[in-house]
Design a protein around this motif. Structure first.
Motif, short mmCIF file in Angstrom:
data_model
loop_
_atom_site.label_atom_id
_atom_site.label_comp_id
_atom_site.label_asym_id
_atom_site.label_seq_id
_atom_site.Cartn_x
_atom_site.Cartn_y
_atom_site.Cartn_z
N MET A 463 0.84 -1.20 0.00
CA MET A 463 0.00 0.00 0.00
C MET A 463 0.88 1.26 0.00
N ASP A 464 1.98 1.23 0.74
CA ASP A 464 2.89 2.37 0.77
C ASP A 464 3.43 2.68 -0.63
N LYS A 465 3.69 1.64 -1.40
CA LYS A 465 4.19 1.86 -2.76
C LYS A 465 3.16 2.58 -3.61
N VAL A 466 1.89 2.19 -3.47
CA VAL A 466 0.82 2.86 -4.24
C VAL A 466 0.70 4.32 -3.81
N PHE A 467 0.67 4.56 -2.49
CA PHE A 467 0.54 5.93 -1.99
C PHE A 467 1.74 6.78 -2.40
N ALA A 468 2.93 6.18 -2.36
CA ALA A 468 4.12 6.94 -2.76
C ALA A 468 4.01 7.40 -4.20
N HIS A 469 3.44 6.55 -5.06
CA HIS A 469 3.28 6.91 -6.47
C HIS A 469 2.19 7.98 -6.64
N ILE A 470 1.06 7.80 -5.97
CA ILE A 470 -0.04 8.74 -6.10
C ILE A 470 0.33 10.12 -5.55
N LEU A 471 1.05 10.14 -4.44
CA LEU A 471 1.34 11.39 -3.73
C LEU A 471 2.72 11.95 -4.01
N SER A 472 3.44 11.36 -4.96
CA SER A 472 4.84 11.74 -5.18
C SER A 472 5.01 13.21 -5.54
N HIS A 473 4.00 13.80 -6.21
CA HIS A 473 4.12 15.21 -6.60
C HIS A 473 3.74 16.16 -5.47
N MET A 474 3.31 15.60 -4.33
CA MET A 474 2.90 16.45 -3.21
C MET A 474 3.83 16.34 -2.01
N MET A 475 4.78 15.45 -2.04
CA MET A 475 5.58 15.22 -0.84
C MET A 475 6.92 14.62 -1.20
N GLY A 476 7.82 14.58 -0.25
CA GLY A 476 9.12 13.95 -0.41
C GLY A 476 9.24 12.79 0.56
N GLN A 477 10.15 11.91 0.31
CA GLN A 477 10.33 10.74 1.17
C GLN A 477 11.12 11.11 2.42
N LEU A 478 10.57 10.81 3.58
CA LEU A 478 11.22 11.08 4.87
C LEU A 478 11.14 9.81 5.71
N PRO A 479 11.90 9.74 6.81
CA PRO A 479 11.91 8.52 7.63
C PRO A 479 10.53 8.13 8.14
N LYS A 480 10.30 6.83 8.22
CA LYS A 480 9.02 6.31 8.67
C LYS A 480 8.97 6.24 10.21
N LYS A 481 7.75 6.22 10.73
CA LYS A 481 7.56 6.01 12.17
C LYS A 481 6.56 4.86 12.35
N ARG A 482 6.49 4.29 13.56
CA ARG A 482 5.62 3.15 13.80
C ARG A 482 4.23 3.59 14.22
N SER A 483 3.25 2.76 13.95
CA SER A 483 1.85 3.05 14.21
C SER A 483 1.51 2.97 15.69
N PHE A 484 0.56 3.77 16.11
CA PHE A 484 0.06 3.75 17.49
C PHE A 484 -0.51 2.36 17.84
N PHE A 485 -1.34 1.81 16.93
CA PHE A 485 -1.97 0.53 17.22
C PHE A 485 -0.97 -0.61 17.17
N ALA A 486 0.06 -0.46 16.32
CA ALA A 486 1.10 -1.48 16.28
C ALA A 486 1.85 -1.52 17.61
N ARG A 487 2.21 -0.33 18.12
CA ARG A 487 2.91 -0.26 19.39
C ARG A 487 2.02 -0.79 20.54
N LYS A 488 0.72 -0.49 20.45
CA LYS A 488 -0.22 -0.92 21.49
C LYS A 488 -0.29 -2.44 21.54
N ARG A 489 -0.29 -3.08 20.36
CA ARG A 489 -0.37 -4.55 20.35
C ARG A 489 0.92 -5.17 20.89
N VAL A 490 2.09 -4.51 20.56
CA VAL A 490 3.36 -5.03 21.07
C VAL A 490 3.38 -4.99 22.59
N HIS A 491 2.90 -3.86 23.14
CA HIS A 491 2.91 -3.72 24.59
C HIS A 491 1.88 -4.61 25.27
N ASP A 492 0.79 -4.89 24.56
CA ASP A 492 -0.23 -5.76 25.13
C ASP A 492 0.25 -7.23 25.12
#
Length: 492
Positions: A463-492
């Protein structure tokens, strides 16, 4: 009080200027077209005004002021006649072919092409910058459609300096309160001294007038509902700030306004379209469904969190008035904790706004968000349709199921009177063959299949690849961060 015109066709002024026709009348003055008998073939405009007797030199002051100015958007002054025994004075100036902006506006039936509107505003900023940079600054004070000429080449000229003044820093108030109702700044009615910011208010009133097809010249409740659907959403905070009642809260110079406009998506110095960059301003992405149940909210959330992982400040707005999706997300995000009051909450850095309206959008556009993602749902009331059409990136979500793909074609046909050059079409779970068929059906390459993405808060590489293509003219690539729900499941 109107005074009768003293000259008529064939009248001779100063033994040199023969009147050909009357070009216009207003207030205390009339303007004629005249031929020059000493310079065959040369045409001038002559402004006839009535001044109070005994003569106080106001018309002569205007002549002296204009004679000293040198700018391609200002008329050249060639002659001046002091008041006669009846108080009539005459100013001979460059004849400018074209229409007043007022007449041009009527010719366009209230809807001046967007590219021309932008050109006119930038040209006015250019001449205002010149006037305000003089020593002392010259304040025009009457920026209205009838005082602006539009040449056949779409060049702007200011034509009436009857109430312009030189700024006097030691003055607390203006001696004379003048200006045209609706376009004049509040301080022109006695609340203070006019300065460069007064002209910027007039520019804001003119911009709003053009943006609303002549319906409004001041920012009042409900004005946003009358703004043309093709006007870029990013114009709105500029106009709103120009129209602040307190001069301190407005832009402080014409150059500041120009810089703000030029860094907005879709504008270049010539007023033409450009590719969107991340140099400044708030970008609006609006998602609507070709039918219900196609995944608009899911996709809007996924895009929002994708952008947040690229380190952009993002707000997502729920525009469907009956939707409860964001309320349920808030309950999950605050599991075991009291749900805060209000319509705004945050998940993993993305700011969510529940059941929002146009007033919320306007306030957010004036803030620090780099992206606003609108979840418009599948309903198409007029307000949501206008938000979709005005967005920097309008996205139509359609079903990927082959038996439902006719829905997206039906949606497009029902909106065929609107320009669709910016539209993007996304089909969740569609096969590659289905995407190709839809591209052929819609005659566009801007159709994308969206892969399976169970949790829109999580990062999904495909999905990130699709979004990167669709939004490429509106943004630049910057470092990724982890999801709130992903972190919540790890801690749970």
């Amino acid at each position: 009080m109107r005074h009768p015109a003293r000259l008529e066709r064939g009248s001779l002024l100063g033994g040199r200027y023969r009147i050909v026709s009357i070009l216009g009348s207003g207030g205390m003055s009339h303007v004629y077209e005249a031929e020059d008998l000493k310079l065959p073939g040369k045409t001038w405009a002559i402004k006839e005004s009535v001044t109070a007797m005994p003569y106080e030199g106001s018309m002569e002051s205007e002549a002296a002021l204009l004679t000293s100015l040198r700018h391609p958007r200002l008329p050249q002054i060639v002659d001046f006649f002091v008041p006669d025994e009846h108080g009539y004075t005459y100013l001979v100036m460059e004849y400018i072919e074209g229409l007043t902006l007022s007449d041009y506006f009527k010719q366009c039936r209230g809807k001046i092409p967007l590219e021309h509107m932008t050109e006119f505003v930038l040209q006015l900023l250019d001449v205002l910058s010149y006037l305000h940079s003089l020593d002392p600054p010259v304040i025009y004070r009457d920026l209205k459609p009838s005082n602006i000429m539009i040449t056949p080449e779409h060049e702007v000229r200011l034509i009436d300096f009857g109430i312009a003044r030189s700024y006097k820093a030691q003055s607390v108030d203006d001696t004379v309160k003048l200006g045209t109702a609706g376009f004049a700044a509040p301080e022109q009615y006695g609340s203070g001294q006019t300065d460069a910011r007064s002209d910027l208010y007039g520019l804001g009133a003119l911009l709003l007038y053009l943006m609303t097809c002549g319906a409004y010249t001041e920012w009042i409740q409900g004005v946003e509902s009358s703004i043309r659907s093709d006007v870029p959403r990013t114009y709105i905070p500029v106009a709103r700030r120009l129209l602040r009642l307190n001069p301190i809260e407005r832009f402080q110079s014409a150059d500041e306004v120009r810089k703000e406009l030029l860094r907005r998506p879709g504008i270049t110095a010539s007023g033409s379209e450009m590719m969107v960059t991340i140099s400044g301003g708030t970008r609006v992405i609006a998602l609507t469904g070709a039918s219900s149940g196609v995944g608009v909210t899911h996709t809007a959330i996924a895009i929002s969190h994708y952008l947040e992982r690229q380190n952009f400040k993002v707000a997502i707005i729920e525009m469907s008035p009956r939707s409860q999706s964001f309320a349920r997300i808030q309950q999950v995000a605050h599991a075991g904790k009291p749900v805060p009051a209000g319509r705004q909450f945050a998940v993993d850095g993305v700011h969510y706004w529940k059941q929002s309206g146009r007033a919320d959008i306007l306030s957010l556009l004036g803030g620090s968000y780099q992206f606003i993602v609108m979840d418009l749902g599948s309903g198409q009331d007029q307000n949501r349709l206008e938000e979709f059409l005005r967005a920097d990136l309008p996205i139509v979500i359609g079903s990927g199921a082959e038996w439902r793909q006719a829905e997206i074609g039906s949606f497009v046909r029902s909106h065929n009177r609107y320009p669709r050059d910016k539209w993007i079409y996304c089909l969740p779970l569609a096969s590659a063959d289905a995407v190709q068929r839809m591209r052929k059906t819609l005659d566009t390459s801007s159709v994308y299949g969206l892969p399976l993405h169970i949790d829109p808060f999580d990062r999904e590489p495909q999905m990130d690849k699709v979004f990167a293509h669709i939004l490429s003219h509106m943004m630049g690539q910057l470092p990724k961060k982890r999801s709130f729900f992903a972190r919540k499941r790890v801690h749970d």
